[in-house]
Design an enzyme around this catalytic site. Structure first.
Site, PDB file in Angstrom:
ATOM      1  N   THR A  68       0.877  -1.184   0.000  1.00 52.98           N
ATOM      2  CA  THR A  68       0.000   0.000   0.000  1.00 52.98           C
ATOM      3  C   THR A  68       0.916   1.236   0.000  1.00 52.98           C
ATOM      4  O   THR A  68       1.033   1.919   1.004  1.00 52.98           O
ATOM      5  CB  THR A  68      -0.928   0.031   1.231  1.00 52.98           C
ATOM      6  OG1 THR A  68      -0.122  -0.159   2.415  1.00 52.98           O
ATOM      7  CG2 THR A  68      -1.979  -1.052   1.173  1.00 52.98           C
ATOM      8  N   GLU A 134       0.381  -6.702  10.258  1.00 54.56           N
ATOM      9  CA  GLU A 134       1.716  -7.309  10.288  1.00 54.56           C
ATOM     10  C   GLU A 134       2.686  -6.348  10.980  1.00 54.56           C
ATOM     11  O   GLU A 134       2.707  -5.181  10.660  1.00 54.56           O
ATOM     12  CB  GLU A 134       2.138  -7.534   8.823  1.00 54.56           C
ATOM     13  CG  GLU A 134       3.480  -8.146   8.647  1.00 54.56           C
ATOM     14  CD  GLU A 134       3.593  -9.443   9.401  1.00 54.56           C
ATOM     15  OE1 GLU A 134       2.842 -10.375   9.112  1.00 54.56           O
ATOM     16  OE2 GLU A 134       4.444  -9.515  10.321  1.00 54.56           O
ATOM     17  N   LEU A 239      15.818   4.895  20.029  1.00 58.35           N
ATOM     18  CA  LEU A 239      16.329   6.196  20.475  1.00 58.35           C
ATOM     19  C   LEU A 239      17.726   6.424  19.900  1.00 58.35           C
ATOM     20  O   LEU A 239      18.564   7.042  20.536  1.00 58.35           O
ATOM     21  CB  LEU A 239      16.374   6.265  22.001  1.00 58.35           C
ATOM     22  CG  LEU A 239      15.043   6.488  22.721  1.00 58.35           C
ATOM     23  CD1 LEU A 239      15.266   6.603  24.225  1.00 58.35           C
ATOM     24  CD2 LEU A 239      14.319   7.735  22.216  1.00 58.35           C
ATOM     25  N   GLY A 246      13.771   5.823   7.307  1.00 53.26           N
ATOM     26  CA  GLY A 246      13.355   5.717   5.910  1.00 53.26           C
ATOM     27  C   GLY A 246      12.662   4.388   5.714  1.00 53.26           C
ATOM     28  O   GLY A 246      12.112   3.829   6.657  1.00 53.26           O
ATOM     29  N   CYS A 249       7.943   1.787   4.985  1.00 53.55           N
ATOM     30  CA  CYS A 249       6.839   1.753   5.963  1.00 53.55           C
ATOM     31  C   CYS A 249       6.670   3.044   6.749  1.00 53.55           C
ATOM     32  O   CYS A 249       5.694   3.763   6.558  1.00 53.55           O
ATOM     33  CB  CYS A 249       7.022   0.578   6.913  1.00 53.55           C
ATOM     34  SG  CYS A 249       7.140  -0.988   6.037  1.00 53.55           S
TER      35      CYS A 249
HETATM   36  C1  UGA Z   1       8.851  -0.920  10.628  1.00 55.91           C
HETATM   37  C2  UGA Z   1       8.364  -1.333  12.022  1.00 55.91           C
HETATM   38  O1  UGA Z   1       9.466  -1.331  12.937  1.00 55.91           O
HETATM   39  C3  UGA Z   1       7.733  -2.720  11.981  1.00 55.91           C
HETATM   40  O2  UGA Z   1       7.213  -3.062  13.253  1.00 55.91           O
HETATM   41  C4  UGA Z   1       6.613  -2.712  10.946  1.00 55.91           C
HETATM   42  O3  UGA Z   1       6.008  -3.986  10.811  1.00 55.91           O
HETATM   43  C5  UGA Z   1       7.171  -2.308   9.602  1.00 55.91           C
HETATM   44  O4  UGA Z   1       7.779  -0.998   9.705  1.00 55.91           O
HETATM   45  C6  UGA Z   1       6.040  -2.257   8.619  1.00 55.91           C
HETATM   46  O5  UGA Z   1       5.159  -1.408   8.771  1.00 55.91           O
HETATM   47  O6  UGA Z   1       5.961  -3.131   7.746  1.00 55.91           O
HETATM   48  P1  UGA Z   1      11.017  -1.544   9.165  1.00 55.91           P
HETATM   49  O7  UGA Z   1      10.502  -0.573   8.143  1.00 55.91           O
HETATM   50  O8  UGA Z   1      11.517  -2.874   8.726  1.00 55.91           O
HETATM   51  O9  UGA Z   1       9.896  -1.839  10.269  1.00 55.91           O
HETATM   52  O10 UGA Z   1      12.237  -0.805   9.892  1.00 55.91           O
HETATM   53  P2  UGA Z   1      12.554  -0.234  11.354  1.00 55.91           P
HETATM   54  O11 UGA Z   1      13.424  -1.180  12.070  1.00 55.91           O
HETATM   55  O12 UGA Z   1      11.335   0.243  12.029  1.00 55.91           O
HETATM   56  O13 UGA Z   1      13.454   1.037  10.961  1.00 55.91           O
HETATM   57  C7  UGA Z   1      12.871   2.114  10.232  1.00 55.91           C
HETATM   58  C8  UGA Z   1      13.863   3.232  10.037  1.00 55.91           C
HETATM   59  O14 UGA Z   1      14.119   3.881  11.274  1.00 55.91           O
HETATM   60  C9  UGA Z   1      15.235   2.796   9.503  1.00 55.91           C
HETATM   61  O15 UGA Z   1      15.641   3.717   8.487  1.00 55.91           O
HETATM   62  C10 UGA Z   1      16.137   2.900  10.711  1.00 55.91           C
HETATM   63  O16 UGA Z   1      17.471   3.175  10.366  1.00 55.91           O
HETATM   64  C11 UGA Z   1      15.504   4.068  11.461  1.00 55.91           C
HETATM   65  N1  UGA Z   1      15.807   4.080  12.912  1.00 55.91           N
HETATM   66  C12 UGA Z   1      15.400   3.056  13.708  1.00 55.91           C
HETATM   67  C13 UGA Z   1      16.472   5.169  13.456  1.00 55.91           C
HETATM   68  O17 UGA Z   1      16.842   6.135  12.745  1.00 55.91           O
HETATM   69  N2  UGA Z   1      16.733   5.170  14.805  1.00 55.91           N
HETATM   70  C14 UGA Z   1      16.347   4.151  15.620  1.00 55.91           C
HETATM   71  O18 UGA Z   1      16.609   4.237  16.845  1.00 55.91           O
HETATM   72  C15 UGA Z   1      15.666   3.071  15.058  1.00 55.91           C
END
Ligand code: UGA
Length: 421
Positions: A68, A134, A239, A246, A249
């Site tokens: 989506t 999910e 944090l 990015g 999602c």
């Molecule tokens: C995210 C959610 O964490 C999942 O629970 C969800 O299922 C998923 O989206 C989705 O909607 O399908 P994801 O996109 O795989 O998962 O990645 P994340 O681990 O959430 O990280 C997202 C972004 O945040 C990355 O660019 C990461 O580098 C950044 N980030 C994460 C930070 O800049 N700082 C942090 O402390 C943690």
């Protein structure tokens, strides 16, 4: 699903993906998933097809897992793929059937899809639509699926049927293992999903805003995050200050959430998410400015970019801060060479004009500045002595605060983090 013991038929419209999957090859990188795929294809529990007829006549329960994405030129979610599945599947459902959505959708979508499916299907009111959002993270998809921290199921309270017992049966081994199983209505289930992602995005933008304060006050955001994170009400996860979030999602989900709130007349309630988005996008500009300041000018500067994926352990470059920053720096006159352990092919496809290297060392050869923009383990473990003979200037900017400043400084490097003195 096959690993959980079910017989699974995967339907896709992309013939090249289907042939890869049938051969046991993944069309993207996800640690541990290829072994699961191969094991279940070999045992016959997992098969693939492009035929909706096969799906309709064979399955007891139909999961929707299509994308989506953000609509072009708007903040709202593009529901054409979800609608496409229901429009093709429902007319083929001649007996009672349960359709369970997993895709992230704006609140109200599941109810509408139920009405649509029942209108299109010869089985009429015997078709149920439920929603099972999910929560898996890329890079941890296998573990998050086989050991999720919770399962949420939204049911259509106006059309009660067998959906709950069917889904309980699908997840019976997880429920027996004590994984919390929350049963609710469709709207709540849809909102649980987007609220979770909005909260995570808010947490990241919060620490990034504090990191800007740390910069002007000469404080260290990493120590600050450790200290506030010990409080269980706050928690240390999500944090990590740096170039921000990015991926496919978080960015599009907060925008679709704001768009839907506006449609429902509640835009003020989510106005803060605009600021969350602004803080996040501002981190990319801030990194570009930091590089400009440290190099004097971007014109003619040689910049090594380590990392292109939106996060480590993924080859996904959708809305990747790393690639976006690399592109901006190049557009402003620098020569940019990018290296990522897994995301090279995807990066080349969307940013063919950047230079790509086949290793971190090659990317850093002759560089005036080295940028670490994705915290792959390989980069966090880089030692200054490896890069010393290669670079033109010993300057490293750590966009993920994943390096130890004292190690680099003690070897004569200038180190800059984000929100670190
Ligand atoms: C995210 C959610 O964490 C999942 O629970 C969800 O299922 C998923 O989206 C989705 O909607 O399908 P994801 O996109 O795989 O998962 O990645 P994340 O681990 O959430 O990280 C997202 C972004 O945040 C990355 O660019 C990461 O580098 C950044 N980030 C994460 C930070 O800049 N700082 C942090 O402390 C943690």
């Amino acid at each position: 699903m096959a690993e959980l013991g079910h017989d699974v038929l995967g339907i896709d419209v992309d013939a090249s993906k289907l042939s890869k999957l049938e051969a046991g090859d993944l069309p993207f990188y996800e640690p541990g998933l290829e072994e699961v795929l191969r094991r279940n294809v070999a045992s016959g529990k997992l098969r693939f097809s492009s035929s909706y007829d096969d799906a309709a006549s064979w399955a007891d329960v139909h999961f929707i897992g299509v994308g989506t994405p953000q609509k072009k030129g708007e903040h709202a979610a593009d529901l054409q793929y979800v609608h496409g599945v229901v429009d093709r599947l429902a007319p083929l459902l001649v007996e009672s059937a349960v359709i369970v959505g997993k895709s992230t959708v704006p609140v109200g979508t599941a109810h509408e899809l139920g009405v649509r499916a029942r209108a299109l299907s010869p089985a009429g009111t015997a078709v149920e639509v439920a929603w099972n959002p999910e929560f898996l993270r890329e890079g941890f998809a296998v573990q998050d699926t086989l050991r999720p921290d919770r399962l949420v199921l939204g049911l259509d309270v106006e059309n009660p049927g067998v959906a709950e017992s069917v889904v309980r049966n699908v997840y019976s081994s997880l429920i027996e293992d004590g994984i919390p199983f929350i049963v609710t209505d469709l709207a709540t289930a849809e909102l649980v999903k987007v609220s979770a992602n909005a909260f995570l995005a808010t947490k990241i933008s919060f620490i990034n805003a504090i990191s800007e304060l740390c910069d002007v006050a000469g404080a260290d955001v990493t120590v600050l995050a450790d200290a506030i994170g010990i409080d269980e009400r706050i928690g240390r996860k999500f944090l990590n200050a740096g170039v921000g979030f990015g991926g496919g999602c978080l960015p599009k989900d907060i925008r679709a959430f704001m768009a839907r709130a506006g449609e429902l007349g509640a835009d003020k309630a989510l106005a803060f998410l605009r600021e969350v988005d602004n803080i996040n996008m501002g981190r990319r500009t801030r990194m570009v400015e930091l590089v400009r300041k440290e190099c004097g000018s971007l014109v003619g500067a040689r910049v090594a970019v380590l990392g292109a994926a939106f996060k480590p352990n993924s080859d996904d470059v959708r809305d990747s801060p790393a690639l976006n920053i690399a592109g901006q720096i190049q557009l402003q006159g620098a020569t940019v060479t990018v290296y990522d352990p897994k995301a090279m092919e995807n990066s080349r496809a969307i940013f063919p004009t950047l230079d790509y290297a086949t290793s971190a060392r090659e990317a850093c050869s002759g560089a005036d500045v080295v940028l670490v923009l994705t915290e792959w383990k390989e980069f966090a473990e880089l030692r200054p002595s490896i890069l010393d003979p290669l670079v033109r200037r010993k300057l490293i900017i750590d966009g993920r605060n994943c390096l130890d400043p004292s190690v680099w400084r003690s070897c004569g490097w200038q180190y800059r983090g984000m929100g670190r003195p």
